[in-house]
Write an enzyme that holds these catalytic residues in place. Structure first.
Site, PDB file in Angstrom:
ATOM      1  N   HIS A  48       0.828  -1.207   0.000  1.00  0.00           N
ATOM      2  CA  HIS A  48       0.000   0.000   0.000  1.00  0.00           C
ATOM      3  C   HIS A  48       0.858   1.250   0.000  1.00  0.00           C
ATOM      4  O   HIS A  48       0.567   2.228  -0.692  1.00  0.00           O
ATOM      5  CB  HIS A  48      -0.892   0.021   1.249  1.00  0.00           C
ATOM      6  CG  HIS A  48      -2.131  -0.791   1.100  1.00  0.00           C
ATOM      7  ND1 HIS A  48      -2.539  -1.694   2.041  1.00  0.00           N
ATOM      8  CD2 HIS A  48      -3.038  -0.822   0.120  1.00  0.00           C
ATOM      9  CE1 HIS A  48      -3.663  -2.254   1.639  1.00  0.00           C
ATOM     10  NE2 HIS A  48      -3.979  -1.737   0.477  1.00  0.00           N
TER      11      HIS A  48
ATOM     12  N   CYS B 200      -0.303  -3.041 -17.040  1.00  0.00           N
ATOM     13  CA  CYS B 200      -0.893  -2.155 -16.036  1.00  0.00           C
ATOM     14  C   CYS B 200      -0.359  -2.437 -14.635  1.00  0.00           C
ATOM     15  O   CYS B 200      -0.812  -1.851 -13.666  1.00  0.00           O
ATOM     16  CB  CYS B 200      -2.417  -2.219 -16.056  1.00  0.00           C
ATOM     17  SG  CYS B 200      -3.060  -3.833 -15.625  1.00  0.00           S
TER      18      CYS B 200
HETATM   19  C1  PEP Z   1      -1.233  -6.610 -11.173  1.00  0.00           C
HETATM   20  O1  PEP Z   1      -1.433  -7.680 -10.611  1.00  0.00           O
HETATM   21  O2  PEP Z   1      -0.160  -6.315 -11.741  1.00  0.00           O
HETATM   22  C2  PEP Z   1      -2.283  -5.582 -11.232  1.00  0.00           C
HETATM   23  C3  PEP Z   1      -2.165  -4.529 -12.002  1.00  0.00           C
HETATM   24  O3  PEP Z   1      -3.368  -5.726 -10.439  1.00  0.00           O
HETATM   25  P1  PEP Z   1      -3.365  -5.581  -8.831  1.00  0.00           P
HETATM   26  O4  PEP Z   1      -2.060  -4.972  -8.431  1.00  0.00           O
HETATM   27  O5  PEP Z   1      -4.535  -4.739  -8.512  1.00  0.00           O
HETATM   28  O6  PEP Z   1      -3.525  -7.003  -8.408  1.00  0.00           O
END
Ligand code: PEP
Ligand code: MG
Length: 566
Positions: free
Chosen positions: A193, A491
């Site tokens: 976080h 992402c």
């Molecule tokens: C990931 O797993 O890279 C992602 C973008 O999703 P989260 O961090 O929300 O699991």
């Protein structure tokens, strides 16, 4: 330690840079938790003492909720979720039992929190991660019941660098951006976080900094959120160098603007990761093409009832409003494991990260998915945003087909899947057949490829997206998508690392989504290299044997102007 630092006798500690940029200022140590005193007298009237304990928890909840009202979306949800812990009747009851057994109020709270923490730890995954929040609530309640000042960030007036063992989300979320110039934590990980929120707030940050909590208060430190270096009592010359670098960086970053493009014009969409309405409103006016990841579950972290279609339509319309005609990639609820939702809880699991999370949950609760898709469709029509919907945690072609069919049945034109399970990454040629795009979730992809829990800061080396095995899996995913002409984006946090962004583009990625504060540097890095150079850089990374060698090799071959800034 660099030669310049060695020459000036400064001490440098190497952690992991998680939010870019540099900072310099005096250290403010976050006050450690308040412990329950030994030898605390048993309450004369346990019932009255329980009322005091409840009042202490209530004041903690009030304080957190009050701070939530002034925080950004992501922060707001985290604060509200932490306030819910303070309101938990089971926790109050557990403290009541301890009072009845003869413990004083502070010790009763402490024992109740220990009992709860053991249960959370046994449950693992998300619950284990909430232990930090639970202990934070406990410590605040102990301070309140003892009439002591709350633990956490003390008040200060000079722009400072905040140092802590680990920052509770509630603390990170409510930091005063105008006074906090940098963040250092001794624990924490790349996708903790603290890391996500610091980047969202644009504050340079380093996690996993050795012995950070032992740095004396007031020590002037330099923080490098790119390299992960923390320099104690640096010389004036070093600080001047840092300032110059910051200015050079700002000048370089403002010199490039507009769409992300390589030096020979290959388009790479630069997009924002957001967690709700405020994030969307902040990202909207910035120089980026749209949103590459809207983590919808963040909006509902503190909801105990499933939101109605009307409620969701209202929220999504507000999120889409700043992006008429622009791309907004929405991820359907990624509930479970590190992000559980009370209204979508399927009960305890041995290994929540490997359990019924993400799209697997949608398969068991299609009502939740259908309500969300219906609301997204209404909001898209109302705002004219270029909405694309993707599913989290897809593992097979059947899952991808099922999801894209449901998306289209709800009148949404574009369906995609996140590629964050190695099994799906190796088979994108088949998994993406009925979809419009794939988006690599490198945070989970690293977790599952390296079999290392992303919530465990000590495993950061394994979770490093520069790990050659992770890069191999990304390459396979890009190659499979290219074979059938489907676009692939990124992402996860890896997309915001300017050096790694070049590697990813070289491997075939066509969009990069990240905290908006990371976009200018990535745009600058792309502008200095042609697509063929990115492919060469990717080959350099893939040829390395270790994560460190991969990063260093790439650092050695990129354009001088970029190397001077990272
Ligand atoms: C990931 O797993 O890279 C992602 C973008 O999703 P989260 O961090 O929300 O699991
Ligand atoms: Mg993920």
């Amino acid at each position: 330690m660099t030669d310049a630092q060695a020459a000036h006798g400064a001490e440098t500690r190497l952690g992991i840079g998680v939010s870019p940029g540099t900072a310099y200022g005096p250290v403010v140590q976050v006050a450690p938790p308040v412990a329950a005193p030994a030898g605390e007298a048993a309450p004369a009237d346990p019932e009255a003492a329980l009322e005091d304990v409840k009042a202490a928890f209530a004041s903690v909840a009030d304080d957190l909720e009050g701070r939530a009202r002034h925080a950004d979306d992501t922060a707001q949800q985290i604060l509200k979720a932490t306030a819910l812990i303070a309101k938990d009747k089971g926790l109050h009851k557990a403290a009541g039992k301890q009072l009845a057994a003869g413990k004083g109020p502070a010790n009763a709270i402490s024992a109740a929190v220990d009992e709860y923490a053991a249960q959370f730890e046994a449950l693992g995954g998300y619950f284990a991660e909430r232990v930090t929040d639970l202990r934070d609530v406990g410590s605040r309640a102990i301070a309140a019941v003892l009439g002591k000042p709350a633990p956490g960030v003390p008040s200060f007036t000079e722009p400072s660098v905040i140092v802590a063992e680990d920052l509770a989300p509630a603390e990170t979320a409510t930091l005063d951006r105008s006074l906090v110039v940098g963040i250092i934590t001794q624990a924490g990980g790349r996708t903790s976080h603290t890391a996500i929120l610091a980047a969202q707030m644009g504050i340079p940050a380093v996690v996993q900094c050795p012995a950070a909590t032992e740095i004396p208060v007031g020590t002037r430190v330099a923080v490098d959120g790119d390299s992960g270096e923390v320099t104690l009592s640096p010389s004036g010359e070093f600080v001047d160098g840092l300032r110059e670098r910051r200015e050079r960086r700002a000048a370089a970053l403002t010199a490039t603007s507009g769409e992300g493009r390589t030096s020979d014009g290959f388009h790479v969409a630069l997009l924002a990761n957001i967690g709700g309405i405020k994030d969307a409103e902040e990202a909207g006016p910035q120089d980026l093409e749209g949103v590459g990841l809207f983590r919808t579950e963040f909006v509902f972290l503190s909801s105990d009832k499933a939101p109605t279609v009307e409620q969701q339509t209202d929220i999504y319309s507000k999120v889409f409003a700043p992006f008429p005609g622009r791309r907004v990639v929405v991820r359907t609820l990624d509930a479970g494991a590190d992000k559980p939702l009370a209204f979508a809880d399927l009960g305890p699991e041995e290994n929540p990260a490997l359990g019924r999370r993400g799209l697997r949950l949608s398969a068991e609760r299609p009502d939740l998915l259908d309500a969300q898709l219906e609301a997204l469709s209404h909001a898209m029509k109302a705002t004219g945003a270029d909405v694309r919907v993707m599913a989290p945690m897809v593992a097979t072609a059947e899952e991808a087909d099922w999801f894209s069919r449901r998306v289209r049945e709800n009148g949404l034109p574009k369906a995609g899947v996140m590629i964050e399970v190695p099994g799906a990454a190796l088979r994108t040629e088949h998994v993406l057949r009925d979809c419009d795009f794939g988006s690599l979730g490198t945070n989970d992809l690293a977790q599952y490829t390296m079999a290392a829990d992303r919530m465990q800061g000590e495993l950061s080396d394994l979770l490093d997206p520069w790990q050659p095995a992770v890069l191999d899996v990304i390459k396979a995913a890009c190659d499979g998508a290219a074979k059938i002409g489907k676009p692939m984006g990124v992402c996860g946090e890896a997309g915001g690392d300017p050096l790694l962004a070049l590697v990813l583009v070289g491997l075939g990625v066509q969009s990069l989504s990240m905290a908006p504060s990371k976009v200018p540097m990535v745009r600058f890095a792309l502008s200095l290299h042609s697509l063929a150079e990115c492919q060469g850089i990717a080959a350099t990374a893939l040829a390395a044997r270790t994560a460190r060698e991969a990063m260093q090799a790439v650092h050695g071959v990129v354009h001088d102007d970029l190397r001077a800034l990272v």
